[in-house]
Design an enzyme around this catalytic site. Structure first.
Site, PDB file in Angstrom:
ATOM      1  CE1 TYR A   1       7.523  -4.520   7.618  1.00  0.00           C
ATOM      2  CE2 TYR A   1       6.254  -3.139   9.099  1.00  0.00           C
ATOM      3  CZ  TYR A   1       7.355  -3.334   8.296  1.00  0.00           C
ATOM      4  OH  TYR A   1       8.293  -2.330   8.174  1.00  0.00           O
TER       5      TYR A   1
ATOM      6  CB  VAL B   1      -0.995  -0.038   1.193  1.00  0.00           C
ATOM      7  CG1 VAL B   1      -0.318   0.019   2.536  1.00  0.00           C
ATOM      8  CG2 VAL B   1      -2.006   1.082   1.060  1.00  0.00           C
ATOM      9  CG  ASP B   2       4.521   3.419   2.343  1.00  0.00           C
ATOM     10  OD1 ASP B   2       3.686   4.311   2.626  1.00  0.00           O
ATOM     11  OD2 ASP B   2       5.735   3.540   2.548  1.00  0.00           O
TER      12      ASP B   2
HETATM   13  N1  AR6 Z   1      -4.825  -0.075  -1.308  1.00  0.00           N
HETATM   14  C1  AR6 Z   1      -5.242  -0.669  -0.154  1.00  0.00           C
HETATM   15  N2  AR6 Z   1      -4.628  -1.731   0.397  1.00  0.00           N
HETATM   16  C2  AR6 Z   1      -3.539  -2.218  -0.236  1.00  0.00           C
HETATM   17  C3  AR6 Z   1      -3.033  -1.659  -1.428  1.00  0.00           C
HETATM   18  C4  AR6 Z   1      -3.720  -0.535  -1.967  1.00  0.00           C
HETATM   19  N3  AR6 Z   1      -3.330   0.069  -3.073  1.00  0.00           N
HETATM   20  N4  AR6 Z   1      -1.940  -2.372  -1.808  1.00  0.00           N
HETATM   21  C5  AR6 Z   1      -1.775  -3.350  -0.891  1.00  0.00           C
HETATM   22  N5  AR6 Z   1      -2.736  -3.266   0.054  1.00  0.00           N
HETATM   23  P1  AR6 Z   1       1.554  -4.022   3.093  1.00  0.00           P
HETATM   24  P2  AR6 Z   1       2.503  -4.098   5.889  1.00  0.00           P
HETATM   25  C6  AR6 Z   1      -2.948  -4.083   1.267  1.00  0.00           C
HETATM   26  O1  AR6 Z   1       2.486  -5.117   2.698  1.00  0.00           O
HETATM   27  O2  AR6 Z   1       2.140  -5.525   6.006  1.00  0.00           O
HETATM   28  C7  AR6 Z   1       5.918  -1.958   2.769  1.00  0.00           C
HETATM   29  O3  AR6 Z   1       6.970  -2.356   1.958  1.00  0.00           O
HETATM   30  C8  AR6 Z   1      -2.340  -5.463   1.335  1.00  0.00           C
HETATM   31  O4  AR6 Z   1      -3.160  -6.411   0.644  1.00  0.00           O
HETATM   32  O5  AR6 Z   1       1.411  -2.865   2.197  1.00  0.00           O
HETATM   33  O6  AR6 Z   1       2.071  -3.169   6.972  1.00  0.00           O
HETATM   34  C9  AR6 Z   1       6.310  -0.906   3.788  1.00  0.00           C
HETATM   35  O7  AR6 Z   1       7.286  -0.040   3.302  1.00  0.00           O
HETATM   36  C10 AR6 Z   1      -2.346  -5.701   2.844  1.00  0.00           C
HETATM   37  O8  AR6 Z   1      -3.612  -6.204   3.273  1.00  0.00           O
HETATM   38  O9  AR6 Z   1       1.975  -3.399   4.544  1.00  0.00           O
HETATM   39  C11 AR6 Z   1       6.821  -1.741   4.916  1.00  0.00           C
HETATM   40  O10 AR6 Z   1       8.162  -2.144   4.710  1.00  0.00           O
HETATM   41  C12 AR6 Z   1      -2.198  -4.311   3.433  1.00  0.00           C
HETATM   42  O11 AR6 Z   1      -2.358  -3.396   2.343  1.00  0.00           O
HETATM   43  C13 AR6 Z   1       5.955  -2.961   4.865  1.00  0.00           C
HETATM   44  O12 AR6 Z   1       5.494  -3.064   3.524  1.00  0.00           O
HETATM   45  C14 AR6 Z   1      -0.867  -4.060   4.105  1.00  0.00           C
HETATM   46  O13 AR6 Z   1       0.162  -4.702   3.364  1.00  0.00           O
HETATM   47  C15 AR6 Z   1       4.745  -2.835   5.738  1.00  0.00           C
HETATM   48  O14 AR6 Z   1       4.066  -4.042   5.748  1.00  0.00           O
END
Ligand code: AR6
Length: 167
Positions: A119, A31-32
């Site tokens: 994570y 998402v980031d």
């Molecule tokens: N909109 C909404 N949700 C999303 C999107 C989007 N565009 N893309 C992915 N997700 P994650 P974390 C969901 O991995 O686990 C990064 O590299 C995804 O399906 O984004 O907190 C950061 O820099 C999941 O359910 O975040 C950190 O290093 C949710 O967003 C690390 O990942 C969170 O997945 C953080 O890990």
């Protein structure tokens, strides 16, 4: 009001969105990555000025190219089995993000499934924690008035629907 949608959080018409960052705030995957891509390079520059953010804490920036007022960046716990305080850190993420939304008068915010991606926080527990913390905050604070959980994957949507149906 608390609701859940499925989709890309950068596409939502809300007052503020939350992103799940890492401690460096330098962007990453998931998402980031989507948020930084949609907000443009000015977001990275602003994040660089802020510096580090510890797990469980949150910072707020401008939205740059995104058509929301603010972006809240929080850093979730890396799941290491559950015995290292991960649950407490995740609860703190929600409280810190909601506190910033209140301070900046963001009436409607959208939240992703913090820590439930890279994570590896277990999705069902993560959804339960998210719903509990949001409900608790909203019970004692007038703002935000509305929180939308934004799930990207089918499985997460099911977990949030189940958590919202409870209680
Ligand atoms: N909109 C909404 N949700 C999303 C999107 C989007 N565009 N893309 C992915 N997700 P994650 P974390 C969901 O991995 O686990 C990064 O590299 C995804 O399906 O984004 O907190 C950061 O820099 C999941 O359910 O975040 C950190 O290093 C949710 O967003 C690390 O990942 C969170 O997945 C953080 O890990």
């Amino acid at each position: 009001m608390v609701d859940v949608v499925q989709g890309d959080i950068t596409q939502l018409k809300v007052d503020g969105i939350v992103t799940s960052a890492n401690e460096s705030l330098m962007g990453g995957g998931g998402v980031d990555k989507a948020v930084h891509r949609a907000a443009g390079p000015g977001l990275l520059q602003e994040c660089m000025k802020i510096g580090l953010c510890n797990p469980g804490q949150a910072v707020i920036t401008n939205a740059h190219w995104l058509e929301v007022q603010k972006i809240i960046h929080t850093v979730g716990p890396i799941w290491e089995g559950g015995g290292y305080g991960e649950e407490g850190v995740l609860r703190s993420c929600y409280r810190a993000a909601l506190q910033l939304a209140q301070e900046h008068q963001l009436a409607h915010i959208a939240l992703p499934c913090i820590a439930a991606g890279v994570y590896e926080f277990p999705g069902e527990l993560a959804a339960r924690i998210a719903v509990e913390e949001v409900r608790a905050f909203m019970a004692s604070n007038a703002i935000p008035q509305r929180v939308t959980f934004c799930c990207f994957q089918d499985q997460d949507l099911a977990h949030y629907q189940a958590a919202l149906a409870d209680g």
